[in-house]
Write a protein that holds these residues in place. Structure first.
Motif, short mmCIF file in Angstrom:
data_model
loop_
_atom_site.label_atom_id
_atom_site.label_comp_id
_atom_site.label_asym_id
_atom_site.label_seq_id
_atom_site.Cartn_x
_atom_site.Cartn_y
_atom_site.Cartn_z
N ALA A 1 0.84 -1.20 0.00
CA ALA A 1 0.00 0.00 0.00
C ALA A 1 0.87 1.25 0.00
O ALA A 1 0.55 2.26 -0.66
CB ALA A 1 -0.93 -0.01 1.22
N LEU A 2 1.99 1.21 0.72
CA LEU A 2 2.91 2.34 0.74
C LEU A 2 3.54 2.54 -0.64
O LEU A 2 3.65 3.67 -1.13
CB LEU A 2 4.00 2.11 1.79
N LYS A 3 3.94 1.44 -1.27
CA LYS A 3 4.51 1.53 -2.63
C LYS A 3 3.51 2.18 -3.59
O LYS A 3 3.88 3.04 -4.40
CB LYS A 3 4.87 0.14 -3.13
N GLU A 4 2.25 1.75 -3.49
CA GLU A 4 1.23 2.28 -4.39
C GLU A 4 1.00 3.77 -4.13
O GLU A 4 0.83 4.55 -5.07
CB GLU A 4 -0.08 1.50 -4.19
N MET B 1 9.59 -10.09 12.32
CA MET B 1 8.89 -9.85 11.04
C MET B 1 8.53 -8.38 10.89
O MET B 1 8.68 -7.80 9.81
CB MET B 1 7.64 -10.72 10.98
N ALA B 2 8.07 -7.76 11.98
CA ALA B 2 7.70 -6.34 11.95
C ALA B 2 8.92 -5.47 11.72
O ALA B 2 8.87 -4.49 10.96
CB ALA B 2 7.00 -5.95 13.25
N ASP B 3 10.04 -5.82 12.35
CA ASP B 3 11.27 -5.05 12.18
C ASP B 3 11.76 -5.11 10.73
O ASP B 3 12.22 -4.10 10.17
CB ASP B 3 12.36 -5.58 13.11
N GLU B 4 11.65 -6.28 10.12
CA GLU B 4 12.08 -6.43 8.73
C GLU B 4 11.18 -5.63 7.79
O GLU B 4 11.66 -5.01 6.84
CB GLU B 4 12.06 -7.91 8.35
N ALA B 5 9.88 -5.62 8.08
CA ALA B 5 8.95 -4.83 7.25
C ALA B 5 9.22 -3.34 7.40
O ALA B 5 9.20 -2.59 6.41
CB ALA B 5 7.51 -5.16 7.65
N ALA C 1 12.05 -1.97 8.15
CA ALA C 1 13.32 -1.68 7.47
C ALA C 1 13.10 -1.54 5.97
O ALA C 1 13.71 -0.68 5.31
CB ALA C 1 14.33 -2.79 7.76
N GLU C 2 12.21 -2.36 5.42
CA GLU C 2 11.89 -2.25 3.99
C GLU C 2 11.21 -0.92 3.69
O GLU C 2 11.47 -0.28 2.65
CB GLU C 2 11.02 -3.41 3.55
#
Length: 259
Positions: free
Chosen positions: A95-98, A238-242, A244-245
């Motif tokens: 959603a952020l990319k979009e 998992m949240a930390d990796e997201a 970071a992305e």
């Protein structure tokens, strides 16, 4: 008891040295193994690895990195669907990319106006469902509201408040949208919007994480403390990796906007 121990010896030594993730594919208990009374050798070794992982955590000194947790989703599916949690987090990233692609571009194009939300008395609609959007020239876009003339004023307001630095002019059922020059101020404004959008996405990510951890804690009286701790750590990881992305996406977009 001796027979149960012999069953465990069949598990390769490397499994006992590895992280929790290796419990996937552990050998089944041989026929006649007393450990079957405890739901099989697979579960015995799983619990052993859980305990070892927790002990490793407690033994680490301050400032030392901890081993990455990688729990098999199949082993904890009765507690939480980790794959669904991962998908929910990925949906926030997409959603952020979009949003970056659609709303935060240096050059305003007709497509950038398509999904501006227009609030009417009949509900909320994307602009492209109410008006025909076209580009008259590089400096001017036109929104023809002939099919929904009663929504012309609402459409103009939505364009003005879209955060795209646009100042529409209404002429009957036609909305003229001058394209602003790309100034340094405009670039910095877009970069600020990108930061705000990223922060909102991180808030959504935290909600996904909190929901998942709450689900895990419902089982604190049914499974071991070790299992709860490892699952919470996995979800946080998992949240930390997201997050970071998201930071990487923001850095790339900021560089694009500011030049």
């Amino acid at each position: 008891m001796a027979l149960a121990l012999r069953c465990l010896r069949r598990v390769p030594a490397v499994l006992l040295r590895s992280s929790f993730a290796v419990t996937r594919g552990l050998p089944q208990a041989p026929r006649g193994c007393p450990a079957l009374l405890l739901e099989g050798c697979r579960q015995c070794v799983q619990q052993m690895l859980l305990s070892r992982q927790l002990a490793t955590k407690k033994a680490k000194g301050k400032g030392q990195s901890q081993a990455k947790v990688n729990i098999s989703a199949a082993l904890v599916e009765d507690i939480i669907n980790l794959e669904e949690t991962s998908e929910d987090m990925q949906a926030v990233i997409e959603a952020l990319k979009e949003d970056f692609s659609r709303n935060l571009s240096i050059r305003t194009s007709p497509g950038a106006l398509d999904h501006i939300t227009v609030v009417t008395k009949d509900g909320k609609f994307p602009l492209n469902q109410l008006g025909q959007i076209s580009q008259k020239s590089p400096q001017l876009m036109i929104v023809n509201m002939t099919n929904f003339p009663e929504s012309t004023a609402a459409a103009a307001k939505a364009i003005r408040e879209s955060g795209m630095n646009l100042n529409p002019e209404v002429d009957g059922t036609v909305i003229r949208v001058p394209i602003p020059k790309v100034t340094r101020e405009h670039r910095e404004s877009l970069a600020k919007l990108a930061k705000q959008s990223t922060n909102k996405s991180k808030e959504a990510l935290r909600r996904v994480r909190s929901k998942s951890i709450t689900q895990v804690k419902k089982f604190k009286n049914k499974v071991s403390e070790d299992t709860i701790w490892l699952l919470e750590k996995q979800i946080q990881q998992m949240a930390d990796e997201a997050a970071a992305e998201m930071d990487k996406l923001l850095a790339a977009k900021t560089k694009e906007l500011l030049g």
